[in-house]
Design a protein around this motif. Structure first.
Motif, PDB file in Angstrom:
ATOM      1  N   MET A 264       0.838  -1.192   0.000  1.00 26.01           N
ATOM      2  CA  MET A 264       0.000   0.000   0.000  1.00 26.01           C
ATOM      3  C   MET A 264       0.879   1.249   0.000  1.00 26.01           C
ATOM      4  O   MET A 264       0.566   2.245  -0.633  1.00 26.01           O
ATOM      5  CB  MET A 264      -0.924   0.000   1.221  1.00 26.01           C
ATOM      6  CG  MET A 264      -2.055  -0.980   1.041  1.00 26.01           C
ATOM      7  SD  MET A 264      -3.137  -1.040   2.463  1.00 26.01           S
ATOM      8  CE  MET A 264      -4.386  -2.150   1.853  1.00 26.01           C
ATOM      9  N   TRP A 265       2.013   1.147   0.680  1.00 22.22           N
ATOM     10  CA  TRP A 265       2.935   2.283   0.750  1.00 22.22           C
ATOM     11  C   TRP A 265       3.663   2.470  -0.581  1.00 22.22           C
ATOM     12  O   TRP A 265       3.777   3.571  -1.106  1.00 22.22           O
ATOM     13  CB  TRP A 265       3.916   2.063   1.903  1.00 22.22           C
ATOM     14  CG  TRP A 265       4.831   3.211   2.124  1.00 22.22           C
ATOM     15  CD1 TRP A 265       4.488   4.417   2.674  1.00 22.22           C
ATOM     16  CD2 TRP A 265       6.208   3.278   1.795  1.00 22.22           C
ATOM     17  NE1 TRP A 265       5.574   5.236   2.705  1.00 22.22           N
ATOM     18  CE2 TRP A 265       6.659   4.557   2.171  1.00 22.22           C
ATOM     19  CE3 TRP A 265       7.110   2.392   1.227  1.00 22.22           C
ATOM     20  CZ2 TRP A 265       7.967   4.967   1.986  1.00 22.22           C
ATOM     21  CZ3 TRP A 265       8.412   2.787   1.046  1.00 22.22           C
ATOM     22  CH2 TRP A 265       8.828   4.071   1.431  1.00 22.22           C
TER      23      TRP A 265
ATOM     24  N   LYS B 191       5.837  10.410  -1.632  1.00 23.75           N
ATOM     25  CA  LYS B 191       6.988  11.300  -1.741  1.00 23.75           C
ATOM     26  C   LYS B 191       6.653  12.693  -1.223  1.00 23.75           C
ATOM     27  O   LYS B 191       7.493  13.380  -0.678  1.00 23.75           O
ATOM     28  CB  LYS B 191       7.470  11.353  -3.181  1.00 23.75           C
ATOM     29  CG  LYS B 191       8.177  10.042  -3.493  1.00 23.75           C
ATOM     30  CD  LYS B 191       8.983  10.055  -4.755  1.00 23.75           C
ATOM     31  CE  LYS B 191       9.635   8.689  -4.938  1.00 23.75           C
ATOM     32  NZ  LYS B 191       9.287   8.074  -6.205  1.00 23.75           N
ATOM     33  N   LYS B 192       5.384  13.075  -1.421  1.00 22.17           N
ATOM     34  CA  LYS B 192       4.974  14.414  -0.980  1.00 22.17           C
ATOM     35  C   LYS B 192       4.762  14.467   0.537  1.00 22.17           C
ATOM     36  O   LYS B 192       5.242  15.333   1.223  1.00 22.17           O
ATOM     37  CB  LYS B 192       3.683  14.832  -1.699  1.00 22.17           C
ATOM     38  CG  LYS B 192       3.951  15.400  -3.083  1.00 22.17           C
ATOM     39  CD  LYS B 192       2.653  15.861  -3.745  1.00 22.17           C
ATOM     40  CE  LYS B 192       2.186  14.811  -4.759  1.00 22.17           C
ATOM     41  NZ  LYS B 192       0.806  14.981  -5.184  1.00 22.17           N
ATOM     42  N   GLN B 193       4.010  13.484   1.034  1.00 20.00           N
ATOM     43  CA  GLN B 193       3.727  13.486   2.477  1.00 20.00           C
ATOM     44  C   GLN B 193       4.082  12.111   3.047  1.00 20.00           C
ATOM     45  O   GLN B 193       3.191  11.313   3.329  1.00 20.00           O
ATOM     46  CB  GLN B 193       2.243  13.763   2.721  1.00 20.00           C
ATOM     47  CG  GLN B 193       1.800  15.131   2.245  1.00 20.00           C
ATOM     48  CD  GLN B 193       0.291  15.199   2.163  1.00 20.00           C
ATOM     49  OE1 GLN B 193      -0.336  14.439   1.448  1.00 20.00           O
ATOM     50  NE2 GLN B 193      -0.302  16.107   2.930  1.00 20.00           N
ATOM     51  N   PRO B 194       5.391  11.844   3.195  1.00 21.11           N
ATOM     52  CA  PRO B 194       5.802  10.480   3.551  1.00 21.11           C
ATOM     53  C   PRO B 194       5.213   9.979   4.869  1.00 21.11           C
ATOM     54  O   PRO B 194       4.737   8.841   4.934  1.00 21.11           O
ATOM     55  CB  PRO B 194       7.329  10.553   3.625  1.00 21.11           C
ATOM     56  CG  PRO B 194       7.664  11.994   3.644  1.00 21.11           C
ATOM     57  CD  PRO B 194       6.524  12.750   3.061  1.00 21.11           C
TER      58      PRO B 194
ATOM     59  N   ALA C 117       1.376   9.267   4.567  1.00 22.60           N
ATOM     60  CA  ALA C 117       1.126   8.077   3.746  1.00 22.60           C
ATOM     61  C   ALA C 117       1.460   6.819   4.540  1.00 22.60           C
ATOM     62  O   ALA C 117       0.717   5.836   4.514  1.00 22.60           O
ATOM     63  CB  ALA C 117       1.965   8.147   2.471  1.00 22.60           C
ATOM     64  N   PHE C 118       2.585   6.863   5.250  1.00 21.07           N
ATOM     65  CA  PHE C 118       3.054   5.704   6.021  1.00 21.07           C
ATOM     66  C   PHE C 118       2.028   5.317   7.090  1.00 21.07           C
ATOM     67  O   PHE C 118       1.641   4.157   7.210  1.00 21.07           O
ATOM     68  CB  PHE C 118       4.409   6.050   6.653  1.00 21.07           C
ATOM     69  CG  PHE C 118       5.036   4.917   7.401  1.00 21.07           C
ATOM     70  CD1 PHE C 118       5.572   3.835   6.706  1.00 21.07           C
ATOM     71  CD2 PHE C 118       5.076   4.912   8.782  1.00 21.07           C
ATOM     72  CE1 PHE C 118       6.143   2.769   7.389  1.00 21.07           C
ATOM     73  CE2 PHE C 118       5.642   3.855   9.472  1.00 21.07           C
ATOM     74  CZ  PHE C 118       6.184   2.782   8.771  1.00 21.07           C
ATOM     75  N   ILE C 119       1.586   6.316   7.839  1.00 16.66           N
ATOM     76  CA  ILE C 119       0.626   6.035   8.922  1.00 16.66           C
ATOM     77  C   ILE C 119      -0.695   5.514   8.351  1.00 16.66           C
ATOM     78  O   ILE C 119      -1.258   4.538   8.844  1.00 16.66           O
ATOM     79  CB  ILE C 119       0.398   7.300   9.786  1.00 16.66           C
ATOM     80  CG1 ILE C 119       1.686   7.619  10.540  1.00 16.66           C
ATOM     81  CG2 ILE C 119      -0.754   7.095  10.770  1.00 16.66           C
ATOM     82  CD1 ILE C 119       1.683   8.948  11.254  1.00 16.66           C
TER      83      ILE C 119
END
Lengths: 148, 511
Positions: free
Chosen positions: A101-102, A109-112, A115-117
């Motif tokens: 999903m990541w 790349k914009k909001q790492p 996105a990760f959470i």
């Protein structure tokens, strides 16, 4: 470049011949159908080869595709399935889902961090949700790993 | 039949059964609305959830998913010009122009209403035609079953593939795969390579999950589908729904004609919902007095496509339930589900398991009504799910294929087989082999083998090949049908050239 249709047909012919001999020592009522099918496959594939030798446009198997993405996904699925045996369904699924999903996320790349959470959250929700449904509602035990 | 209907109604309107069926329809609509996810895939990944239910409930739920998914495809077809399932291809022709004109709601209401009407007609035709076909099927002996399998393969090889040769190779490959495990007559072990799990053969559902889901996942990643085109919220206007429904009610012939076309296309193995929609759309244009308006956003275009593709659901189940030949790929998954429940398609389904079968048939009528209500009130909310990004969908589907293929027999080997089948399916698609013939080969393999071996035994006892294989009346009909369908592409080609010369466009495709 070797013609992909011809390569495919040669592989199928080899499989068909293998199948023909593999059932050769069985009784007629068990062997006749696979043998007839194998013969038909060989004939059809010879025709297929003949057709592609005569006229063919050479085309790459994977034209204009996101090749690295494709290979990553395919390998990911294989490793995931093998990993289930080792680390169990729960852990393997959690890792597979959050990782892919990541990797596929356009925002990583914009909001790492966001996105990760998000990925970890959605992956946990899905894994534990389905695990709960199958394990406790359907009473289907999902595979445990060797290590965990 | 009538003696079962009261019991069937009781089963269908049992609260938990009804809720599960409604849930099936809703999930179906959502999956169908997502571009790239087909009805076949929805059924394949969701079968494992239903096989813990009792057979009637499980089948009702799956029927709901099938009906919902075929309808759901119209939502993205209308709003973003991308058919959610291939069945909705023809819906884009007029559906998208309508929403460009700001009449998205008109198109969605027309789609929900005509899908509902078409679906109910298709389901009623199924209830009418299936018992008739069962009478014929009861007269079948081994040679007839053999020729039936040959006919099924001949027809799908010619309809579903771009090249007949590839279609036939696919079919034969499917037949060979079907011989893995114990042989049906001799009882000898074949191609098990020491794995005891393979004795019962390759589980159909496992193969189908791999075949229809893994290539889609890889396709999503490969094309980097990104849903940049966000769905705009639209405001519903009072009176639109009533206006559209009254408008369509004044066109009963359009609705009935489209539904009948859909059901009959469904009966033909290999021709799925997309062919049904396209044929019906073409006919609607041909019969219309205002041909020029089609394609610019007319409600008739949406109605023709949607009534046909939902009626096709009922049609595709006619050959499945009576003869064991699925009329379309999603029906193949239902076949796997039936087998998992211990129900073998064929006359027995009607004679011995009539209560379950008629509950299922009647539930399809009800599911279509539920679908209409959900579509009518809910399509503007469902439209928002089209925005779910691929980055979540692709891994989620991969996860579901694994959990699904494992849970059928609690067996990891099935998961490995599923993945192998999936990768093979992907490569085959790249080589322009259609999955339809291969899957049908796998399904028809056991029927063909049993019929063939028993007929060969009959030959050795009667001493006449012709008497056993060629002169029995039903066999003769099936042989003629096989020859006609094998030569069909040539006839169609000739016809198309003639039509092209006349300036008309015909289309064909896959489901």
């Amino acid at each position: 470049m070797v013609n992909r249709n011809i390569v495919f047909s040669i592989i199928i012919i080899l499989i068909a011949l293998g199948a023909f001999y593999n059932v050769g020592n069985l009784e007629m009522d068990s062997s006749i159908f696979p043998q007839v099918t194998a013969v038909i496959l060989v004939i059809l594939n010879l025709l297929h080869i003949f057709k592609h030798i005569r006229k063919d446009k050479k085309k790459a198997l994977l034209n204009d595709v996101n090749f690295s993405g494709l290979i990553t996904m395919a390998l990911g699925i294989v490793i995931y399935v093998i990993a289930i045996k080792l680390i169990g369904f729960l852990v393997a699924s959690l890792i597979f889902l959050s990782l892919f999903m990541w990797l596929l996320n356009e925002n990583r790349k914009k909001q790492p961090l966001k996105a990760f959470i998000q990925c970890i959250f959605v992956a946990s929700l899905i894994t534990f949700g389905f695990y709960g449904i199958f394990q406790h509602l359907f009473l289907i035990p999902l595979p445990q790993g060797v290590w965990f | 039949m009538l003696e079962y209907l009261a019991g069937a109604l009781y089963h269908i309107f049992n609260l938990s059964n009804f809720l599960l069926m409604t849930l099936g329809v809703s999930v179906g609509i959502i999956v169908g609305a997502l571009p790239g996810l087909t009805a076949t895939m929805a059924l394949a990944v969701l079968v494992p959830f239903t096989f813990v239910m009792d057979p009637a409930t499980g089948l009702m739920t799956l029927g709901g998913i099938y009906v919902g998914a075929i309808y759901g495809g119209c939502i993205s077809a209308i709003l973003i010009n991308t058919p959610g399932t291939p069945s909705a291809i023809a819906t884009t022709f007029d559906g998208y122009p309508l929403s460009q004109k700001g009449k998205g709601e008109h198109a969605l209401v027309a789609a929900a209403f005509s899908s509902g009407v078409g679906g109910v007609i298709g389901a009623l035709l199924l209830m009418l035609l299936a018992p008739l076909l069962v009478e014929v099927a009861l007269k079948f002996g081994p040679p007839e079953y053999f020729w039936l399998a040959v006919f099924g393969l001949a027809i799908i090889a010619t309809i579903a593939a771009n090249s007949i040769l590839k279609g036939l190779i696919g079919g034969a490959l499917g037949l060979l795969v079907s011989t893995v495990g114990l042989s049906p007559i001799g009882g000898a072990m074949r191609f098990t390579f020491g794995f005891y799990q393979l004795q019962a053969g390759i589980e159909l559902i496992v193969a189908l999950i791999g075949f229809f889901c893994i290539p889609e996942i890889l396709g999503m990643v490969e094309e980097k589908i990104s849903n940049k085109q966000k769905i705009k919220r639209f405001v519903t206007k009072k009176g639109v729904a009533k206006e559209v429904i009254i408008y369509l009610l004044k066109k009963p012939i359009l609705l009935i004609r489209s539904a009948i076309i859909g059901a009959f296309v469904g009966i033909i193995p290999g021709a799925g919902g997309n062919v049904a929609g396209l044929v019906s759309y073409n006919e609607a244009v041909r019969w219309s007095k205002e041909r020029d308006k089609f394609g610019t956003g007319v409600l008739e275009g949406v109605a023709a496509s949607e009534a046909a593709n939902n009626s096709e659901v009922g049609g595709s189940l006619v050959p499945l339930l009576t003869l064991g030949i699925p009329g379309a790929p999603p029906a193949a998954v239902l076949m796997g589900a039936l087998l998992l429940q211990g129900l073998r398609p064929g006359p027995d389904l009607f004679l011995q398991h009539g209560a379950i079968t008629y509950t299922f048939l009647l539930s399809l009528v009800v599911a279509n009504i539920v679908m209409f209500i959900l579509g009518f009130y809910g399509s503007k909310y469902i439209a928002r799910v089209i925005n779910i990004p691929v980055s979540y969908l692709a891994p989620l589907i991969a996860f579901m294929t694994v959990i699904g293929s494992f849970s059928i027999r609690n067996n990891m080997l099935d998961v490995y087989i599923m993945v192998t089948m999936g990768f093979t399916g992907y490569i085959l698609r790249k080589l322009e082999f259609h999955p339809g013939p291969i899957v049908l080969g796998m399904i028809l393999g056991p029927i063909a083998e049993k019929g063939f071996v028993q007929s060969v035994m009959l030959v050795s006892s009667t001493g006449s090949v012709a008497k056993v294989f060629f002169t029995r009346p039903i066999s003769l009909v099936l042989i003629i049908l096989s020859v006609v369908s094998a030569s069909w592409p040539f006839i169609a080609n000739w016809w198309r050239k003639k039509k092209e010369a006349a300036g008309e466009v015909t289309s064909s495709g896959q489901s």
